[in-house]
Design a protein around this motif. Structure first.
Motif, short mmCIF file in Angstrom:
data_model
loop_
_atom_site.label_atom_id
_atom_site.label_comp_id
_atom_site.label_asym_id
_atom_site.label_seq_id
_atom_site.Cartn_x
_atom_site.Cartn_y
_atom_site.Cartn_z
N ASP A 131 0.83 -1.21 0.00
CA ASP A 131 0.00 0.00 0.00
C ASP A 131 0.86 1.26 0.00
O ASP A 131 0.57 2.23 -0.70
CB ASP A 131 -0.93 0.02 1.20
N LEU A 132 1.93 1.22 0.79
CA LEU A 132 2.84 2.37 0.80
C LEU A 132 3.55 2.53 -0.54
O LEU A 132 3.77 3.66 -1.00
CB LEU A 132 3.86 2.22 1.93
N ALA A 133 3.90 1.42 -1.16
CA ALA A 133 4.52 1.49 -2.50
C ALA A 133 3.53 2.05 -3.51
O ALA A 133 3.90 2.85 -4.38
CB ALA A 133 5.00 0.11 -2.92
N TYR A 134 2.25 1.65 -3.41
CA TYR A 134 1.22 2.18 -4.32
C TYR A 134 0.98 3.66 -4.08
O TYR A 134 0.69 4.41 -5.02
CB TYR A 134 -0.08 1.39 -4.13
N TRP A 135 1.13 4.11 -2.84
CA TRP A 135 0.95 5.52 -2.51
C TRP A 135 2.06 6.35 -3.15
O TRP A 135 1.82 7.47 -3.62
CB TRP A 135 0.96 5.66 -0.99
N GLN A 136 3.28 5.81 -3.21
CA GLN A 136 4.40 6.54 -3.79
C GLN A 136 4.41 6.50 -5.31
O GLN A 136 4.74 7.48 -5.95
CB GLN A 136 5.73 5.97 -3.26
N MET A 137 4.08 5.37 -5.89
CA MET A 137 4.04 5.25 -7.35
C MET A 137 2.77 4.50 -7.75
O MET A 137 2.70 3.28 -7.61
CB MET A 137 5.28 4.55 -7.90
N PRO A 138 1.76 5.22 -8.18
CA PRO A 138 0.45 4.61 -8.47
C PRO A 138 0.50 3.69 -9.69
O PRO A 138 0.19 4.07 -10.81
CB PRO A 138 -0.47 5.80 -8.70
N ASP A 139 0.91 2.47 -9.44
CA ASP A 139 0.93 1.43 -10.46
C ASP A 139 -0.07 0.37 -10.05
O ASP A 139 -0.13 -0.02 -8.88
CB ASP A 139 2.33 0.84 -10.59
N VAL A 140 -0.85 -0.13 -10.98
CA VAL A 140 -1.91 -1.09 -10.68
C VAL A 140 -1.33 -2.37 -10.07
O VAL A 140 -1.99 -3.05 -9.27
CB VAL A 140 -2.73 -1.40 -11.96
N MET A 141 -0.10 -2.69 -10.39
CA MET A 141 0.53 -3.89 -9.85
C MET A 141 0.53 -3.88 -8.33
O MET A 141 0.20 -4.90 -7.70
CB MET A 141 1.97 -3.99 -10.37
N TRP A 142 0.85 -2.76 -7.68
CA TRP A 142 0.91 -2.68 -6.23
C TRP A 142 -0.48 -2.82 -5.62
O TRP A 142 -0.64 -3.41 -4.55
CB TRP A 142 1.56 -1.37 -5.79
N GLU A 143 -1.48 -2.28 -6.31
CA GLU A 143 -2.85 -2.42 -5.82
C GLU A 143 -3.28 -3.89 -5.82
O GLU A 143 -3.87 -4.39 -4.87
CB GLU A 143 -3.80 -1.60 -6.69
N ARG A 144 -2.96 -4.59 -6.89
CA ARG A 144 -3.33 -6.01 -6.98
C ARG A 144 -2.57 -6.86 -5.96
O ARG A 144 -3.12 -7.78 -5.37
CB ARG A 144 -3.07 -6.53 -8.39
N PHE A 145 -1.29 -6.53 -5.73
CA PHE A 145 -0.53 -7.23 -4.70
C PHE A 145 -1.21 -7.05 -3.33
O PHE A 145 -1.34 -7.99 -2.56
CB PHE A 145 0.90 -6.72 -4.62
N SER A 146 -1.64 -5.82 -3.05
CA SER A 146 -2.30 -5.55 -1.77
C SER A 146 -3.60 -6.34 -1.64
O SER A 146 -3.88 -6.90 -0.57
CB SER A 146 -2.60 -4.06 -1.63
N ILE A 147 -4.38 -6.38 -2.70
CA ILE A 147 -5.65 -7.12 -2.66
C ILE A 147 -5.40 -8.59 -2.38
O ILE A 147 -6.07 -9.20 -1.53
CB ILE A 147 -6.43 -6.91 -3.97
N TRP A 148 -4.44 -9.19 -3.07
CA TRP A 148 -4.15 -10.61 -2.87
C TRP A 148 -3.60 -10.88 -1.47
O TRP A 148 -3.95 -11.89 -0.84
CB TRP A 148 -3.18 -11.11 -3.93
N LEU A 149 -2.75 -9.99 -0.98
CA LEU A 149 -2.17 -10.20 0.35
C LEU A 149 -3.23 -10.05 1.45
O LEU A 149 -3.24 -10.81 2.42
CB LEU A 149 -1.01 -9.23 0.58
N ILE A 150 -4.12 -9.08 1.30
CA ILE A 150 -5.19 -8.92 2.29
C ILE A 150 -6.14 -10.11 2.25
O ILE A 150 -6.56 -10.61 3.30
CB ILE A 150 -5.93 -7.58 2.06
N ALA A 151 -6.48 -10.58 1.06
CA ALA A 151 -7.35 -11.75 0.95
C ALA A 151 -6.70 -12.98 1.59
O ALA A 151 -7.36 -13.73 2.34
CB ALA A 151 -7.68 -12.03 -0.51
N ALA A 152 -5.42 -13.19 1.34
CA ALA A 152 -4.72 -14.34 1.93
C ALA A 152 -4.65 -14.20 3.45
O ALA A 152 -4.82 -15.19 4.18
CB ALA A 152 -3.33 -14.47 1.34
N GLY A 153 -4.42 -12.99 3.94
CA GLY A 153 -4.38 -12.77 5.39
C GLY A 153 -5.72 -13.03 6.05
O GLY A 153 -5.78 -13.61 7.14
N LEU A 154 -6.80 -12.63 5.40
CA LEU A 154 -8.14 -12.88 5.95
C LEU A 154 -8.47 -14.37 5.96
O LEU A 154 -9.06 -14.89 6.91
CB LEU A 154 -9.19 -12.12 5.16
N ILE A 155 -8.07 -15.08 4.91
CA ILE A 155 -8.32 -16.53 4.85
C ILE A 155 -7.54 -17.23 5.95
O ILE A 155 -8.07 -18.12 6.64
CB ILE A 155 -7.98 -17.08 3.46
N MET A 156 -6.28 -16.87 6.13
CA MET A 156 -5.48 -17.51 7.17
C MET A 156 -5.98 -17.17 8.57
O MET A 156 -5.97 -18.02 9.46
CB MET A 156 -4.01 -17.09 7.05
#
Length: 81
Positions: free
Chosen positions: A48-73
């Motif tokens: 999220d901090l990386a996406y805040w500094q450089m708005p690239d869609v890749m960082w947003e998708r990484f955040s979504i996947w990491l949050i989803a995996a954290g919620l599942i675990m």
């Protein structure tokens, strides 16, 4: 009328082995999975901090996947001991 039972050492050894086989070894799986969820949420904060500094869609998708995996675990049911 009373009856006497003789107890041998083999009975004690067999009972001790059967009791230890029923007991789960090591840590419960839920404790291990919770530590993974903490790592996933921490990595999501970093992306999220990386996406805040450089708005690239890749960082947003990484955040979504990491949050989803954290919620599942974190939502995995605790093991019954």
């Amino acid at each position: 009328m009373q009856q006497h039972a003789t107890i041998t050492e083999a009975t004690f050894i067999q009972d001790a082995n059967s009791r230890s086989a029923r007991r789960p070894r090591g840590r419960p799986i839920h404790r291990m999975l919770v530590s993974f969820s903490v790592a996933y949420f921490t990595a999501a904060l970093a992306t999220d901090l990386a996406y805040w500094q450089m708005p690239d869609v890749m960082w947003e998708r990484f955040s979504i996947w990491l949050i989803a995996a954290g919620l599942i675990m974190a939502a995995s049911p605790p093991s019954r001991t």
